[in-house]
Design a protein around this motif. Structure first.
Motif, mmCIF file in Angstrom:
data_model
loop_
_atom_site.group_PDB
_atom_site.id
_atom_site.type_symbol
_atom_site.label_atom_id
_atom_site.label_comp_id
_atom_site.label_asym_id
_atom_site.label_seq_id
_atom_site.Cartn_x
_atom_site.Cartn_y
_atom_site.Cartn_z
ATOM 1 N N ILE A 370 0.817 -1.177 0.152
ATOM 2 C CA ILE A 370 0.046 0.019 -0.171
ATOM 3 C C ILE A 370 0.935 1.152 0.108
ATOM 4 O O ILE A 370 0.731 1.927 -1.108
ATOM 5 C CB ILE A 370 -1.008 -0.027 1.148
ATOM 6 N N THR A 371 1.834 1.303 1.094
ATOM 7 C CA THR A 371 2.799 2.535 0.924
ATOM 8 C C THR A 371 3.605 2.804 -0.429
ATOM 9 O O THR A 371 3.712 3.685 -1.016
ATOM 10 C CB THR A 371 3.613 2.439 2.139
ATOM 11 N N THR A 373 2.885 1.494 -3.529
ATOM 12 C CA THR A 373 1.867 1.882 -4.607
ATOM 13 C C THR A 373 1.741 3.368 -4.590
ATOM 14 O O THR A 373 1.916 4.190 -5.293
ATOM 15 C CB THR A 373 0.375 1.090 -4.409
ATOM 16 N N THR A 374 1.209 3.915 -3.042
ATOM 17 C CA THR A 374 1.044 5.317 -2.987
ATOM 18 C C THR A 374 2.361 6.094 -3.356
ATOM 19 O O THR A 374 2.074 6.932 -3.984
ATOM 20 C CB THR A 374 0.580 5.650 -1.673
ATOM 21 N N CYS A 375 3.507 5.765 -2.569
ATOM 22 C CA CYS A 375 4.671 6.673 -2.814
ATOM 23 C C CYS A 375 4.988 6.575 -4.352
ATOM 24 O O CYS A 375 5.589 7.623 -5.011
ATOM 25 C CB CYS A 375 5.627 6.345 -1.960
ATOM 26 N N ARG B 288 -1.502 3.515 7.016
ATOM 27 C CA ARG B 288 -2.384 4.861 7.281
ATOM 28 C C ARG B 288 -1.538 5.714 8.215
ATOM 29 O O ARG B 288 -1.385 6.855 8.245
ATOM 30 C CB ARG B 288 -3.856 4.923 7.783
ATOM 31 N N LEU B 291 2.143 6.376 6.294
ATOM 32 C CA LEU B 291 2.235 7.134 5.183
ATOM 33 C C LEU B 291 2.193 8.523 5.099
ATOM 34 O O LEU B 291 3.127 9.271 4.840
ATOM 35 C CB LEU B 291 0.798 6.813 4.222
#
Lengths: 458, 458
Positions: A370-371, A373-375, B288, B291
């Motif tokens: 998740i981190t 993909t976001t970053c 969360r 991030l």
């Protein structure tokens, strides 16, 4: 006015004390000094110059000096210096007058010969108590327990228990719990002073004692002891051997010291400094504490440099690649440190024992995804907008994605593996995991760049 | 055999309890459950599914449920869910039966309307006590104190003090200290239960009380309270207002929770994760938490990349320079984190308050000079031997020297400045200082490389 009053009461006039020492006014010094709480006595004492310290124990009896030594947290070297200035008989008498567990803390820092010589001239009973405690390994329940506890029999009346209590109160480390033992000194129950006080004098101990008594094994880790005491809000915990014989007790004040110690310890390991507690040292001793780590990390850094050297050709052809090296390595380091801290803290507080560790690993993989993909998306867009090169954006973005997954996993796995190998997971310090993740992330980034070189220079 | 016995006594059979819940065997459940220590009750309760939790409080009285809630450390969201399932009268009665300070911890997480509605239907005396405590700001002595203490008058006999003690013992949070107040409720002394017990019944309180009583102000930081309690080995500390009126007491169990909390807090800030205590969460909630930090650090990293972009020409001409970027940035980050940790820890434990801060800065400069010289020389030699280029060796070596001095100073100065600005110095987390030092170190390295370019390509 009232406010000033409190100030005066709590703020101790060390200057006045110091003056009386300089003027060699023994009477005034003793009068003021012995009024103080032992912690304040110790605070005053430890800031004095050596020759003034000598004066202090010339003015105090070994009994009075014992209170200072129980509350002093000076470095090992200082202990030895102060002790060596005392006459051996004075030092031995002082040690004998300390709580046995505190005396053992001091003796543990000395050579075997010194310990033996102090014990030889010491009062026999005190020497015996200390000898027993000296057996136990550091950082175990045995090493922080005291043998000065109050034990009673189950078939006594409350009245007679109260009598024992009053007799033992002056020397016992705590009087707030009485431990009930059978004929063979096995722990069978506990009574709090609270229960004792609200009970009828004629009742029997076994009627009111709590049979569900919590205890710790003598070899148990002190951190485990601290956790139990904190969770259950105990003021003291009995220590037993394998046959449940009562050996000693651990009181809450010792446990607070352990908590402070362990917290400082974990913290300094995350930052790769050993022992960051003392501040009165010069730059040389500070450098000596940090250099071992820095030199290890320097060599790890040279390995990174060596690996990067293999990509020199790639870097030579596309110089812009170098620009993103600190970003990618930095992100890998940061995410690894986060995962590391969560795992180390989980192992330290015991939260992780209960849960399956595989669950943590799966969760960290998910978190990294998740981190990452976001970053990764963010970086791709920014690099594209900045440099106008979609391939470069994709290369940096995908590197961040892969790096964050791998680095998060590494941060979680390394302490888990260390824990399995019975190594303290906290030694996997932040900078160490950061350097490892540097290497991994740069291999990913420059490896991909080399493979897809065509798109970058095209 | 004996060993097994201990095991059985301390290891609680949660399965048996769970079965009795599933079979709806109220009698058996209550019998087994109420035997447990409240901490074990809470451990059992918090791992249950929501519908089974509902069963538990249907089987228990609000008084019995209060013990569980006092020992639960569930996340804020969970508190609300469990509370909302109870009928309001049940919940209010449970809160009234909790120690006031623990009830306030729960209520602090709820909305003002919810708090008001619970207080409205609560027993009046309990509501009053809770309302008083709700005033105090979080993290102050007032917020962790309890008003359930025992106070006596100076002109009482020990016998009558003992009588008060026995009467108040069931509800008081601690009975191990009795606080002596004057007619206007001002704190004038303290008697430990130990003193009380060894004293003669006919003596007056003022004869044996200790007038040098340590107290904390109601607005004092909880960390400061914890430090005082730990240093002086107190089991409870009285809390007073500006006029020295006794408002409440803080007990050692609350302080242990504070110590644990603050240690976890400092630790997680050094690693740039917020709140790393809960483990039962999925990857989404873990991501969360991490991030926000990662994205801030990403943007700081982009600034680094931008600055490096200005040296693209230099990097293009001497590609080998890129190879040492991770090494130099890494060393800057590591040394900065070390200095940061020392300063943050010093501020946290109060060791730094006493000492002049300028002394720390001078010392860190000296430390940076020593570590920088050592590491710089080492690197120079290694790079020269490896690459055979003395100028490159000198460039990297001198960069390391300068970087280590500046980064060590930055690591120490940033928390000191934050402290001066009344910002928690621990928020200057490791990764933050690392990124800042990345920038500084690369400016030094690439700046010098650009200036002395002639020697490198010559």
């Amino acid at each position: 006015m009232a406010e000033k009053n409190i100030e005066r009461k709590q703020h101790i006039d060390f200057n006045l004390l110091f003056e009386s020492l300089q003027n060699e006014d023994i009477g005034k010094f003793r009068e003021e000094f012995l009024e103080l709480h032992p912690y304040d006595q110790a605070s005053f004492f430890k800031d004095l110059d050596k020759e003034i310290q000598t004066k202090v124990y010339h003015y105090l009896s070994p009994e009075e000096m014992a209170g200072i030594f129980e509350n002093i947290e000076i470095e090992d070297e200082d202990y030895k210096e102060v002790l060596s200035q005392m006459t051996p008989t004075y030092a031995a008498e002082m040690l004998a007058n300390m709580h046995a567990d505190d005396a053992v803390d001091v003796l543990n820092e000395l050579s075997k010969d010194q310990v033996a010589s102090y014990l030889a001239i010491m009062d026999n009973e005190a020497a015996q108590e200390i000898k027993e405690l000296l057996h136990y390994e550091e950082y175990t329940a045995g090493s922080i327990m005291t043998t000065e506890f109050i034990s009673i029999a189950a078939n006594q009346t409350i009245r007679s228990a109260m009598y024992i209590l009053k007799r033992e109160a002056p020397t016992a480390e705590t009087i707030y719990y009485l431990f009930v033992v059978d004929d063979e000194k096995r722990l069978v129950g506990v009574i709090s002073l609270r229960d004792l006080i609200v009970s009828d004098d004629d009742q029997m101990v076994e009627e009111i004692m709590n049979e569900r008594v919590y205890s710790v094994g003598v070899g148990e880790d002190q951190e485990e002891v601290a956790r139990k005491m904190k969770d259950y809000n105990f003021l003291a915990l009995p220590v037993v051997d394998f046959q449940n014989h009562l050996l000693g007790i651990i009181t809450v004040d010792d446990v607070m010291d352990v908590m402070e110690e362990e917290a400082s310890d974990d913290y300094s390991k995350l930052a790769a400094v050993s022992g960051i507690d003392s501040f009165d040292r010069g730059p040389l001793s500070a450098a000596r504490k940090r250099l071992p780590w820095l030199i290890i990390l320097l060599f790890l850094g040279m390995i990174t440099a060596n690996l990067m050297g293999r990509f020199e050709q790639t870097l030579d052809q596309v110089a812009i690649l170098a620009v993103f090296i600190p970003l990618i390595a930095g992100m890998a380091g940061n995410t690894g440190t986060q995962a590391l801290a969560v795992a180390v803290r989980g192992l330290a507080t015991g939260d992780l024992e209960k849960e399956e560790k595989s669950k943590l690993v799966v969760r960290e993989a998910g978190t990294g995804l998740i981190t990452g993909t976001t970053c990764g998306m963010l970086v791709m867009i920014i690099v594209y907008l900045w440099k106008g090169d979609i391939f470069l954006g994709m290369l940096v973005g995908i590197s961040i994605l892969l790096t964050l997954i791998v680095a998060t996993l590494a941060g979680a796995l390394v302490p888990l593996i260390m824990h399995r190998l019975k190594v303290d997971p906290a030694v996997a310090s932040g900078p160490f995991i950061t350097t490892v993740n540097d290497i991994i992330s740069l291999l990913i980034y420059l490896g991909m760049a080399t493979i897809f070189m065509g798109y970058l220079i095209g």
